[in-house]
Structure formats: structure tokens, C-alpha cells
Design a protein around this motif. Structure first.
Motif, PDB file in Angstrom:
ATOM      1  N   GLY A   1       0.812  -1.207   0.000  1.00 50.73           N
ATOM      2  CA  GLY A   1       0.000   0.000   0.000  1.00 50.73           C
ATOM      3  C   GLY A   1       0.848   1.260   0.000  1.00 50.73           C
ATOM      4  N   THR A   2       1.943   1.247   0.754  1.00 48.72           N
ATOM      5  CA  THR A   2       2.833   2.416   0.803  1.00 48.72           C
ATOM      6  C   THR A   2       3.427   2.712  -0.565  1.00 48.72           C
ATOM      7  N   PHE A   3       3.961   1.690  -1.214  1.00 45.22           N
ATOM      8  CA  PHE A   3       4.607   1.903  -2.511  1.00 45.22           C
ATOM      9  C   PHE A   3       3.575   2.193  -3.607  1.00 45.22           C
ATOM     10  N   TYR A   4       2.404   1.594  -3.510  1.00 44.26           N
ATOM     11  CA  TYR A   4       1.380   1.820  -4.540  1.00 44.26           C
ATOM     12  C   TYR A   4       0.893   3.267  -4.497  1.00 44.26           C
ATOM     13  N   ILE A   5       0.561   3.751  -3.301  1.00 44.87           N
ATOM     14  CA  ILE A   5       0.100   5.130  -3.169  1.00 44.87           C
ATOM     15  C   ILE A   5       1.207   6.105  -3.552  1.00 44.87           C
TER      16      ILE A   5
ATOM     17  N   VAL B   1      -6.831   4.220  -3.071  1.00 43.48           N
ATOM     18  CA  VAL B   1      -5.449   4.530  -3.457  1.00 43.48           C
ATOM     19  C   VAL B   1      -5.417   5.749  -4.373  1.00 43.48           C
ATOM     20  N   MET B   2      -6.352   5.809  -5.326  1.00 41.45           N
ATOM     21  CA  MET B   2      -6.365   6.913  -6.276  1.00 41.45           C
ATOM     22  C   MET B   2      -6.621   8.238  -5.580  1.00 41.45           C
ATOM     23  N   THR B   3      -7.506   8.249  -4.604  1.00 41.15           N
ATOM     24  CA  THR B   3      -7.803   9.493  -3.874  1.00 41.15           C
ATOM     25  C   THR B   3      -6.569  10.025  -3.172  1.00 41.15           C
ATOM     26  N   ALA B   4      -5.938   9.164  -2.375  1.00 42.36           N
ATOM     27  CA  ALA B   4      -4.745   9.600  -1.646  1.00 42.36           C
ATOM     28  C   ALA B   4      -3.595   9.905  -2.590  1.00 42.36           C
TER      29      ALA B   4
ATOM     30  N   ARG C   1      -4.481  -4.629   2.339  1.00 47.57           N
ATOM     31  CA  ARG C   1      -4.743  -5.673   1.356  1.00 47.57           C
ATOM     32  C   ARG C   1      -3.741  -5.601   0.224  1.00 47.57           C
ATOM     33  N   LEU C   2      -3.600  -6.720  -0.471  1.00 43.98           N
ATOM     34  CA  LEU C   2      -2.770  -6.820  -1.666  1.00 43.98           C
ATOM     35  C   LEU C   2      -3.691  -6.797  -2.875  1.00 43.98           C
TER      36      LEU C   2
ATOM     37  N   ALA D   1      -9.579   0.569  -1.338  1.00 42.60           N
ATOM     38  CA  ALA D   1      -9.024   1.199  -0.137  1.00 42.60           C
ATOM     39  C   ALA D   1      -7.818   0.394   0.340  1.00 42.60           C
ATOM     40  N   MET D   2      -6.752   1.082   0.670  1.00 43.10           N
ATOM     41  CA  MET D   2      -5.542   0.450   1.198  1.00 43.10           C
ATOM     42  C   MET D   2      -4.996   1.324   2.318  1.00 43.10           C
ATOM     43  N   THR D   3      -3.915   0.892   2.907  1.00 44.01           N
ATOM     44  CA  THR D   3      -3.284   1.669   3.963  1.00 44.01           C
ATOM     45  C   THR D   3      -1.776   1.550   3.835  1.00 44.01           C
ATOM     46  N   THR D   4      -1.068   2.306   4.631  1.00 42.75           N
ATOM     47  CA  THR D   4       0.391   2.354   4.540  1.00 42.75           C
ATOM     48  C   THR D   4       1.019   2.062   5.894  1.00 42.75           C
TER      49      THR D   4
END
Length: 490
Positions: free
Chosen positions: A262-266, A342-345, A426-427, A434-437
């Protein structure tokens, strides 16, 4: 004695030493300043420095060392039989400290007397009730070993505080007497004061290094404690993040992989937004904009860097998220289930990073020698060809460094992620999920209903240590590239 009063006493002794030394040396010289080696202010400063600086240094060292020593001694009063298999000595000591704080609160509120607090045969159930009535936060029942260790902790803290007060005041008085004794007209006070000021400047310059060292050591020690309670292999290679705040980690899955993803994706989405816009803005400002336009546009662009990240987070939550929902949600394409994704953040974080990329890239492009541009124009190249084939290749190492610095900033961002990306670990490859970091989970783990020394809380330090290593590597690599680039044109 309160710490503030002790600090004011030391300052008062130093001020008194300053005045006495100055008066003394002038009296010895018969008010003739020409008979003095140094100005009177140097004699006073020498006395104030020798009385105040050593005392304050001892005070600072004592405040750091006393809790460590006292915790070690109090821990020795806890038998191994009092430590369950599902916990550790660190967890028990955390409960001891909470109990000691609760006793202080109960005494201050009148729920408990000092005599009862020192009674080794006190009724544990009655004591727990009194501490609860006083507002103390206890995460488990008080046991006799914990109560005795808390009593020892309070007693040692009281003795240590008294000893600290006496020793610090004596050091300040001794320093003042020593300085007054050596205060004579031929004493080289100016040389001593200048050497002392130099030492203080060196100490001030070392604060950043010592602070970094303290941060790293705190991360390392707590990370090691975490890995004593939770397997490192499951932490680094686990694909499920499901902390359980009951059972002291026995039912928790603390795999870091979905958090890193999630960290790298965002961060990737943010860089996709920030790098083109920031780089094109830098090219325009450095190569095309007139001085008047540049003088207005660049400060306006850099205003984005001064906006608090919480404002960006609210912008993502209240504006960008609903806007994306209208386009990609159920009313539109149906790809997006909620405004937090992810897109929002990533979009909002990319906007935040634009001034980092544009400002650094602008400075780097301006550092390219004008002779390279003139040589390209002399060969018949147009301005756009010169930018593409001469300026950008020459500035590329510095631009890469700027992008890496922006990436490290994105990896460490918290508030935009908390408000804009959600809290799901999540992966997934879907940017509308929605994801998190890592940073968001550090916040949540340290604010959960868990013992501070439990795996669910200690995992925050392991997450922080992992993030520290990643961002440190990016920063070092970026600075290396930028410095190597700058050396080419100096």
C-alpha cells in the motif's frame, strides 16, 4: 523539588556568580579597566559559565540515566515466577510503571495516603479500587510482585530526585566559588570564555547527530523487543495484517507485506502525478518564463509546500473522494466502492509533492551552464531541441535526485493516507480499492487498546524501523546523485 525550581536555582547561582565576579575584578583593579587583561563582562561570563554549564549538564545526564537505572533495579524485585509464559519482563515493568503513576495520582487526589502506599501488606483489591477511583489507567489486576516493584520504583525515584537536587546545587556553588577564586586582573578570562563558547557551539552542532542516534537506538531497542515476542519471518514475509488486541499477540497476524504494498502503490500514484507536472513546471519557469512571470509563479507554486498535510487530507476526504465517486463509482463506471481509495490519496499526495519536484528541478536546470545552451544554439538547434537534447540530459542526475527525495517524502506521509486511502491492509492492483500504509498503521497501533510493551504496540517500532531504513536509503542515494551532479559544474 520540582525540576523547574531546580533549573531556576541554578540560573540564579550563575547570575549571582556573574555579578560577583565582575564586581570583584573591578574592585581588585581599583576601577581601572586598563589594568584588566579582559573586559569585565568576560570575568562575569566565566563565572556564570563555570557555575551554570556543568550543573545543567549533570542535570540533563541525570534525568536521562535515572529512569534506566531505577527500572533495572525495580525489575530485579520481580521474580521469574511472577512472569507468565504469554508475557515478558518488559510488559510486567510497563504495568509496574502504570501502578506507580496510579499510586501518585491516588495520593494527589486524597484516595490513598503515603503510609498506605508504602505498606507492603496492603490489601491489593482495595488498592486497585482506590487507584481506579483516582483515574489511574490499569490494563490488568495488580499482583503483589507488581505492587512491591512499584513501591520500590517510587522510593528509588524519590531518593534519586533528592540526590539530583543536592548534587546539582553543590556543583553550581562549587563552580561559582572556583570561578570567583581565579578571578584576578591578570586572569585570561576572554580566552577561557571563547573556548567555552566554542565548546557550546560544538555541542549545539552535535545535537542533530545525537538526536538521530537517540531515534535510531529507541527504534532498535523496541524492535528487538518486538522480535522477541513475534517471529521475524512472519513479520517480514506475512501477507496478512490482522492485529488482535486480546491475548497479547497470540492471535495476531502482523505481516508487513500488505502495508509495504500500500505504501509503494500510493507513492507510485503520487509520483505519476507530481513528476510530470513538477518537471514541466520547472522547465517552463527556467527556460520559457519571463523574469516577471517567474517572480510571481514560483512563489505561488511553492505555497503548496506550506499547506499542512491535514488540510490535504481533508481535501482528499471531502472533495477529491466524492468527485472520483461520481466518475468511477456506482453512478459512473462502477469501479469504485467508496471515496477512500489509493487513487484518492495518490492524487492529493501528488499535488502536495509538485513543489518538491518543481523547485528542486528548477534549481538544478538553472545550474546547467549557459555555455551548453549557447553551443547548442550555435549549432542551429531550436530552443525545444536544446532543452530535450542538452539541458535535460545534463540535469538528469539532479532531477533523479529530486524525484527520489519526493518519493521519500511520499513514503513518510501519514495524514493524507489516513483520511484519503482508508485503513484496509490488502494486496490488490486495483487503484480504486481502499488500502493503507506503514505510517498509518504506526499511528493506529500506538493508539489502540493494548499494553505499550505488547506485540501490537511494539510492532509500531518495527514498522518505523523498516520505514526508516527505506527512506534513509532513498535520501542517501538522492543526495549522492545530487552532489555528484553539482560537482561537475563547480
Amino acid at each position: 523539588m520540582p525540576l523547574l525550581w531546580l533549573f531556576l536555582i541554578v540560573l540564579a547561582i550563575a547570575a549571582g556568580a556573574y555579578v560577583l565576579a565582575r564586581v570583584r575584578v573591578l574592585a581588585m583593579a581599583g576601577e581601572n579597566r586598563r589594568a584588566l587583561h579582559s573586559l569585565p563582562v568576560y570575568y562575569g561570563s566565566n563565572a556564570a559559565m563555570k557555575s551554570g554549564v556543568p550543573a545543567l549538564l549533570v542535570l540533563a545526564v541525570w534525568l536521562v540515566a535515572q529512569p534506566l537505572v531505577i527500572d533495572t533495579i525495580a525489575s530485579g524485585h520481580i521474580p521469574d515466577s511472577a512472569i507468565a509464559e504469554t508475557t515478558s519482563r518488559g510488559l510486567v515493568m510497563a504495568e509496574v510503571r502504570r501502578t506507580a503513576d496510579g499510586i501518585d495520582m491516588a495520593i494527589a487526589s486524597g484516595e490513598l495516603s503515603e503510609t498506605a502506599a508504602r505498606d507492603p501488606q496492603a490489601d491489593i483489591e482495595d488498592l486497585s479500587a482506590r487507584l481506579s477511583d483516582a483515574g489511574a489507567i490499569l490494563t490488568s489486576e495488580i499482583t503483589p510482585p507488581v505492587f512491591r516493584a512499584a513501591q520500590e520504583l517510587r522510593a528509588l525515584s524519590a531518593v534519586g530526585t533528592q540526590a539530583m537536587t543536592i548534587i546539582v546545587v553543590l556543583i553550581a556553588l562549587f563552580g561559582a566559588l572556583w570561578a570567583l577564586r581565579e578571578t584576578k586582573p591578570d586572569f585570561r578570562a576572554r580566552n577561557v570564555v571563547e573556548q567555552g563558547v566554542r565548546g557550546l557551539l560544538i555541542a549545539a552542532a552535535s545535537i542533530a547527530i545525537l538526536t538521530t542516534l537517540g531515534i535510531v537506538l529507541s527504534l532498535v531497542f523496541n524492535t528487538v523487543e518486538f522480535f522477541r515476542l513475534y517471529p521475524a519471518s512472519e513479520f517480514f514475509f506475512g501477507t496478512n495484517w490482522a492485529p488482535s488486541f486480546s491475548g497479547r499477540g497470540g492471535a495476531s497476524d502482523l505481516g508487513i507485506v500488505p502495508l509495504l504494498w500500500g505504501t509503494f502503490y500510493i507513492s507510485l500514484v503520487a509520483l505519476i502525478v507530481a513528476v510530470p507536472i513538477g518537471l514541466f513546471a520547472a522547465i517552463y519557469l527556467s527556460e520559457y518564463a519571463s523574469p516577471k512571470v517567474r517572480a510571481v509563479a514560483k512563489p505561488l507554486l511553492e505555497v503548496l509546500a506550506g499547506i499542512p498535510t491535514i488540510v490535504y487530507g481533508l481535501f482528499a476526504l471531502l472533495t477529491v473522494g466524492p468527485l472520483l465517486m461520481r466518475v468511477f463509482g456506482d453512478e459512473g463506471l462502477g469501479w469504485m466502492q467508496a471515496g477512500t481509495a489509493v487513487m484518492t490519496a495518490g492524487l492529493v499526495m501528488g499535488i502536495m509533492l509538485i513543489p518538491f519536484v518543481s523547485s528542486l528541478s528548477d534549481d538544478i536546470i538553472n545550474a546547467v551552464p549557459q555555455a551548453l545552451r549557447d553551443g547548442s544554439y550555435g549549432l542551429g538547434a531550436t530552443q525545444s531541441e536544446t532543452i530535450r537534447q542538452v539541458v535535460l540530459p545534463a540535469a538528469l542526475p539532479g532531477i533523479v535526485g529530486a524525484i527520489l527525495l519526493a518519493a521519500s517524502r511520499a513514503i513518510g506521509e501519514t495524514m493524507i493516507v489516513v483520511l484519503g486511502a482508508g485503513a484496509a491492509a490488502r494486496l490488490s492492483l486495483n487503484p480504486f480499492d481502499a488500502m493503507t500504509t506503514v505510517t498509518a498503521k504506526i499511528v493506529s497501533q500506538l493508539t489502540g487498546d493494548s499494553d505499550f510493551a505488547s506485540p501490537e504496540a511494539l510492532v509500531a517500532f518495527a514498522l518505523g524501523m523498516t520505514l526508516f531504513v527505506i527512506t534513509l536509503g532513498l535520501n542517501v542515494f538522492a543526495l549522492y546523485i545530487v552532489r555528484k551532479y553539482r560537482e561537475q559544474y563547480e
